[in-house]
Design a protein around this motif. Structure first.
Motif, mmCIF file in Angstrom:
data_model
loop_
_atom_site.group_PDB
_atom_site.id
_atom_site.type_symbol
_atom_site.label_atom_id
_atom_site.label_comp_id
_atom_site.label_asym_id
_atom_site.label_seq_id
_atom_site.Cartn_x
_atom_site.Cartn_y
_atom_site.Cartn_z
ATOM 1 N N TYR A 32 -3.771 1.901 0.901
ATOM 2 C CA TYR A 32 -3.566 0.605 1.360
ATOM 3 C C TYR A 32 -2.223 0.350 2.163
ATOM 4 O O TYR A 32 -1.438 0.470 1.550
ATOM 5 C CB TYR A 32 -3.494 -0.448 0.264
ATOM 6 C CG TYR A 32 -3.387 -2.027 0.379
ATOM 7 C CD1 TYR A 32 -3.670 -2.775 1.438
ATOM 8 C CD2 TYR A 32 -2.078 -2.546 -0.256
ATOM 9 C CE1 TYR A 32 -3.522 -4.009 1.547
ATOM 10 C CE2 TYR A 32 -1.721 -3.836 -0.021
ATOM 11 C CZ TYR A 32 -2.513 -4.581 0.752
ATOM 12 O OH TYR A 32 -1.829 -5.625 1.202
ATOM 13 N N LEU A 33 -2.533 0.049 3.356
ATOM 14 C CA LEU A 33 -1.380 -0.198 4.316
ATOM 15 C C LEU A 33 -1.349 -1.684 4.343
ATOM 16 O O LEU A 33 -2.053 -2.336 4.962
ATOM 17 C CB LEU A 33 -1.456 0.621 5.539
ATOM 18 C CG LEU A 33 -0.461 0.134 6.594
ATOM 19 C CD1 LEU A 33 0.893 1.214 6.164
ATOM 20 C CD2 LEU A 33 -0.833 0.774 7.841
ATOM 21 N N ASP A 34 -0.060 -2.127 3.828
ATOM 22 C CA ASP A 34 0.147 -3.672 3.518
ATOM 23 C C ASP A 34 0.275 -4.416 5.061
ATOM 24 O O ASP A 34 1.324 -3.774 5.646
ATOM 25 C CB ASP A 34 1.371 -3.853 2.736
ATOM 26 C CG ASP A 34 1.418 -5.258 2.314
ATOM 27 O OD1 ASP A 34 1.093 -6.280 3.127
ATOM 28 O OD2 ASP A 34 1.924 -5.479 0.954
ATOM 29 N N PRO A 35 -0.267 -5.177 5.385
ATOM 30 C CA PRO A 35 -0.123 -5.795 6.825
ATOM 31 C C PRO A 35 1.194 -6.651 6.563
ATOM 32 O O PRO A 35 1.473 -7.155 7.839
ATOM 33 C CB PRO A 35 -1.373 -6.450 7.029
ATOM 34 C CG PRO A 35 -2.027 -6.811 5.770
ATOM 35 C CD PRO A 35 -1.385 -5.602 4.716
ATOM 36 N N GLU A 36 1.267 -7.097 5.677
ATOM 37 C CA GLU A 36 2.585 -8.171 5.488
ATOM 38 C C GLU A 36 3.879 -7.628 5.454
ATOM 39 O O GLU A 36 4.778 -8.302 5.740
ATOM 40 C CB GLU A 36 2.366 -9.118 4.301
ATOM 41 C CG GLU A 36 0.872 -9.805 4.234
ATOM 42 C CD GLU A 36 0.839 -10.591 5.490
ATOM 43 O OE1 GLU A 36 1.635 -11.428 5.977
ATOM 44 O OE2 GLU A 36 -0.525 -11.194 5.786
ATOM 45 N N GLN A 37 4.103 -6.473 4.808
ATOM 46 C CA GLN A 37 5.394 -5.895 4.542
ATOM 47 C C GLN A 37 5.221 -4.354 4.570
ATOM 48 O O GLN A 37 4.160 -3.871 4.500
ATOM 49 C CB GLN A 37 6.114 -6.528 3.313
ATOM 50 C CG GLN A 37 5.065 -6.071 2.140
ATOM 51 C CD GLN A 37 5.606 -6.383 0.728
ATOM 52 O OE1 GLN A 37 6.690 -6.761 0.652
ATOM 53 N NE2 GLN A 37 4.707 -6.454 -0.117
ATOM 54 N N PRO A 38 6.452 -3.560 5.098
ATOM 55 C CA PRO A 38 6.363 -2.202 5.344
ATOM 56 C C PRO A 38 6.055 -1.444 4.056
ATOM 57 O O PRO A 38 7.155 -1.010 3.435
ATOM 58 C CB PRO A 38 7.733 -1.962 5.912
ATOM 59 C CG PRO A 38 8.766 -2.944 5.529
ATOM 60 C CD PRO A 38 7.609 -4.260 5.386
ATOM 61 N N LEU A 39 4.806 -1.400 3.519
ATOM 62 C CA LEU A 39 4.567 -0.652 2.231
ATOM 63 C C LEU A 39 3.239 -0.015 2.492
ATOM 64 O O LEU A 39 2.352 -0.540 2.969
ATOM 65 C CB LEU A 39 4.604 -1.862 1.080
ATOM 66 C CG LEU A 39 4.140 -1.823 -0.206
ATOM 67 C CD1 LEU A 39 5.217 -0.829 -0.963
ATOM 68 C CD2 LEU A 39 3.861 -2.737 -0.899
ATOM 69 N N ILE A 40 3.261 1.082 1.680
ATOM 70 C CA ILE A 40 1.981 1.707 1.535
ATOM 71 C C ILE A 40 1.503 2.188 0.101
ATOM 72 O O ILE A 40 2.520 2.498 -0.671
ATOM 73 C CB ILE A 40 1.664 3.033 2.516
ATOM 74 C CG1 ILE A 40 0.288 3.401 2.465
ATOM 75 C CG2 ILE A 40 2.638 4.052 1.889
ATOM 76 C CD1 ILE A 40 0.170 4.655 3.650
ATOM 77 N N VAL A 59 -6.971 1.366 4.301
ATOM 78 C CA VAL A 59 -7.650 0.200 4.581
ATOM 79 C C VAL A 59 -6.450 -1.035 4.764
ATOM 80 O O VAL A 59 -5.272 -0.893 4.320
ATOM 81 C CB VAL A 59 -8.448 -0.256 3.283
ATOM 82 C CG1 VAL A 59 -9.466 0.801 3.181
ATOM 83 C CG2 VAL A 59 -7.533 -0.073 2.182
ATOM 84 N N LEU A 60 -6.916 -1.895 5.341
ATOM 85 C CA LEU A 60 -5.745 -2.921 5.668
ATOM 86 C C LEU A 60 -6.266 -4.197 4.590
ATOM 87 O O LEU A 60 -6.062 -5.534 4.837
ATOM 88 C CB LEU A 60 -5.882 -3.685 6.938
ATOM 89 C CG LEU A 60 -5.126 -2.873 7.903
ATOM 90 C CD1 LEU A 60 -4.990 -3.145 9.376
ATOM 91 C CD2 LEU A 60 -3.671 -2.788 7.567
ATOM 92 N N VAL A 61 -7.125 -4.046 3.670
ATOM 93 C CA VAL A 61 -7.498 -5.125 2.750
ATOM 94 C C VAL A 61 -6.812 -4.581 1.275
ATOM 95 O O VAL A 61 -6.980 -3.400 1.237
ATOM 96 C CB VAL A 61 -8.690 -5.688 2.643
ATOM 97 C CG1 VAL A 61 -9.138 -6.482 3.782
ATOM 98 C CG2 VAL A 61 -9.747 -4.481 2.277
#
Lengths: 289, 440
Positions: free
Chosen positions: A121-129, B12-14
């Motif tokens: 999961y690549l967080d779209p809100e903050q630089p985090l995976i 994934v982006l969710v």
């Protein structure tokens, strides 16, 4: 990145230009330290070591390039994919004689299965995976050079240098020009029986060919490396080097109509070109045909 | 490709998880300031601190106005921060309620700033070198001892997971390489940094003279001046010679060194070589260290040679472990079984079981190994070493860890660095170091 970078720029003070070049090459070095999976302390190496449940805070730059890679993967319908490091390792080990071809085939099937069942999961809100289930390892070789060039362009603009040409290993080139001072850069492209000199302005262009890289190409959608290349050469022109770099690899797996779909759906891909039977064909720019 | 298929490809982006802890947020944070907003300070501000959940950046300080203002504005915009910018360190110390300070200023400013902060009860993380002279370095270590306030020095390999794993597990716990007899290190680079001010930098030389700089070049390239910095031996060599000392478990009793500034003609030596003699707990050992400033072809590395094995270790590429020919593969199999090391390019899982009495193989078997999993460690940071080292400092301030590299330990490594300077300045002299010189 195992290649050389070449910077040409126009500026009135030599010492300032020299200092700017040093800053650009330092930035490229830092980008490699961050993104190369062959450097064990890089962020990509740390991502590749993640176990189920691990969370990893990323540099903004790593986060950014991963998001752009994801976008390129979506746009190319999987023809571009950074989750293929393990496949590359297997090909290399076979070439070195560590694995037999029989073992390679079984290994490719296994890593393709692992890849299809893993979750990141690549967080779209903050630089985090976050790693939900490991099974895929990342290789930014198809996008890292382009990303480094985009960062270099931003650095040169910050330093108020607007007329420049920066290439990564002759396969990806980013061009900057103040159109009042320099209307365009000239860029030659050639197939076996045809050569053209294009006038390019404030864009990036990437080239890829089977002559040097072999006729068989790897398809990340299937995990096979025995796909016959439909083109001898491809070129992709885009507003960013990330996209031109990524699509110069992916375009080998796209039909001309699929190339057109990518151009239509992206605001940043300007055109693509390919060579077949020794002739040039352009997609997305009828003026060039 | 449709989204449902994307889930199968892994990225994934969710958010598919029930995330209960966000590593970027912490309930109790310490307020920290960064002094010096150049290259290393920028790294602290934009790359290290944002990944440390318990660190809250509240202030930045730099004598160059445009540099500190850019850092403040970019950080506040990028991380929704409320960072303030200061020109004067002492004004910042007085006005801000700081729990810690991280310093990335030229070497000659380290001692006065660090000692002032320690005297005010504020823990300090200070970039190496401690100073550009041994007296100031000693005064910093003494200040830490006197005040009891934490002072960590920025030699980040000390918090690099692979270096820690090598020291704690492979060397100390497993004794994998036998007696280490040689340590060899090089830092190769093509050029010495000579930066020019950027067009949009705003510099007031009259003001900068107040802070000890006599020219624009001194502001940007202070490492090249003896009264401001320590040159290549301090800047680069000290990182690696410190690892010699750490891994060998000793400090040199004798140094020989030679160097000159013949290639670039700057004030500081650009080329140097040194030999260090040790009496380690296992016997005598020799350290050989070189700094090359006109070619980067061979990179940056440290090699340690033992009578049972050899390893190359580096922050970049070129990491490799070799078993000595007289040591059987069976003896090292336990390290593979424990997951410490891997060979065959980590392809063992794909190999078929051997069949028949013998096989014909296309290539020779692999005889080198890589570090695999850092199992057996109490703590693996899984962070870039600069972030990990600062994280260790912040967590030590919070009482959650102890410093990986305090000023007294650092001072011991700096002693031999200053002795190397002394040997170079005396035309390649042989310098003896009395054990008492390493003590604070």
């Amino acid at each position: 990145m195992d290649t050389y970078f070449k910077l040409v720029m126009a500026f009135e003070e030599e010492a300032y230009a020299q200092s700017a070049a040093e800053q650009v090459f330092q930035l490229i070095d830092e980008t490699e330290q961050r993104l190369s999976r062959f450097i064990p302390d890089s962020e990509i190496s740390r991502i590749n070591r993640m176990k189920a449940g691990d969370q990893l805070a990323l540099d903004v730059e790593t986060w950014d390039v991963m998001k752009q890679a994801f976008y390129a993967q979506q746009l190319s319908q999987g023809a571009f994919d950074i989750g293929v490091a393990r496949h590359m390792d297997i090909f290399r080990a076979t070439k070195q004689g560590i694995l037999t071809e029989f073992e390679m085939q079984n290994a490719l099937q296994k890593v393709q299965q692992d890849k299809s069942s893993c979750v990141f999961y690549l967080d779209p809100e903050q630089p985090l995976i976050i790693c939900g289930k490991p099974g895929m390892q990342f290789d930014l070789g198809g996008i890292g050079k382009g990303f480094a060039l985009d960062l270099a362009k931003a650095k040169l603009n910050e330093l108020e240098i607007t007329n420049f040409s920066l290439s990564a290993g002759d396969s990806t080139l980013i061009l900057g020009n103040n159109e009042e001072q320099k209307p365009h850069w000239s860029y030659p492209i050639a197939a076996k029986f045809e050569q053209r000199v294009l006038k390019l302005s404030n864009c990036s262009i990437s080239a890829s060919g089977t002559y040097y890289q072999g006729k068989h190409i790897f398809d990340p959608r299937t995990g096979d490396n025995d796909m016959e290349a439909p083109y001898q050469l491809v070129w992709v022109c885009a507003k960013t080097a990330v996209l031109s770099d990524a699509f110069s690899t992916a375009a080998f797996m796209l039909s001309p109509s699929e190339m057109q779909v990518c151009i239509d759906e992206s605001e940043d891909i300007l055109w693509m070109a390919y060579a077949t039977n020794g002739k040039l064909h352009f997609v997305g720019n009828d003026d060039l045909n | 490709m449709k989204k449902s298929t994307l889930l199968g490809t892994g990225l994934v982006l969710v958010n598919p998880f029930n995330i209960t802890a966000n590593p970027l947020k912490a309930a109790d944070k310490i307020n920290i300031a960064v002094v010096g907003c150049g290259g290393r300070g920028g790294g602290m501000i934009f790359s290290n601190i944002p990944k440390i959940p318990s660190a809250n950046l509240v202030a930045v300080c730099d004598v160059v106005e445009s540099r500190r203002e850019r850092a403040k504005e970019r950080f506040n915009a990028q991380y929704d921060g409320k960072v303030k910018a200061y020109e004067d360190f002492y004004e910042m110390l007085e006005k801000e309620k700081l729990d810690a300070i991280a310093m990335a200023t030229p070497d000659f400013w380290h001692a006065p700033h660090a000692i002032a902060a320690l005297e005010a009860g504020i823990p300090v993380y200070c970039e190496k070198a401690m100073s550009n002279n041994i007296e100031d370095a000693k005064s910093m270590a003494q200040a830490m001892k006197r005040t009891g306030v934490l002072l960590q020095i920025g030699r980040q390999r000390r918090s690099n997971d692979r270096y820690r794993f090598t020291k704690e597990v492979l060397l100390d716990q497993e004794d994998m390489f036998g007696q280490l007899t040689h340590a060899i290190g090089q830092w190769n680079r093509s050029k010495i940094w000579t930066q020019q001010p950027n067009k949009n930098d705003r510099l007031d030389m009259a003001k900068l003279k107040k802070y000890g700089f006599e020219s624009m070049d001194q502001v940007y390239n202070w490492r090249n001046y003896k009264k401001l910095g320590g040159g290549v031996v301090s800047d680069l060599g000290s990182h690696q010679i410190d690892i010699f000392n750490w891994f060998l478990g000793a400090f040199p009793h004798t140094v020989y060194a030679s160097g000159n500034n013949s290639y670039f003609g700057l004030e500081q030596a650009d080329t140097m070589a040194t030999i260090l003699e040790y009496d380690t707990p296992k016997g005598p050992a020799i350290g050989i260290y070189e700094n090359i400033s006109n070619s980067r072809a061979k990179g940056v590395f440290e090699s340690f040679i033992g009578d049972e094995g050899t390893f190359n270790i580096a922050e970049g590429d070129g990491n490799q472990i070799y078993r000595e020919s007289g040591i059987s593969a069976d003896k090292w199999q336990k390290y593979i079984d424990k997951g410490y090391i891997a060979n065959l390019a980590d392809m063992q899982e794909y190999k078929e079981k051997e069949q028949g009495d013998s096989g014909i193989k296309a290539t020779a078997p692999q005889i080198s190994y890589d570090i695999k999993d850092m199992s057996g460690m109490k703590k693996v940071y899984n962070m870039q070493s600069h972030t990990a080292h600062l994280y260790n400092f912040v967590e030590s301030v919070r009482g959650e860890e102890t410093l990986n590299y305090d000023a007294i330990e650092s001072y011991r490594s700096e002693v031999c660095i200053y002795k190397i300077h002394e040997a170079i300045n005396n035309g390649g002299a042989r310098i003896k170091i009395d054990p008492s010189e390493y003590e604070i």
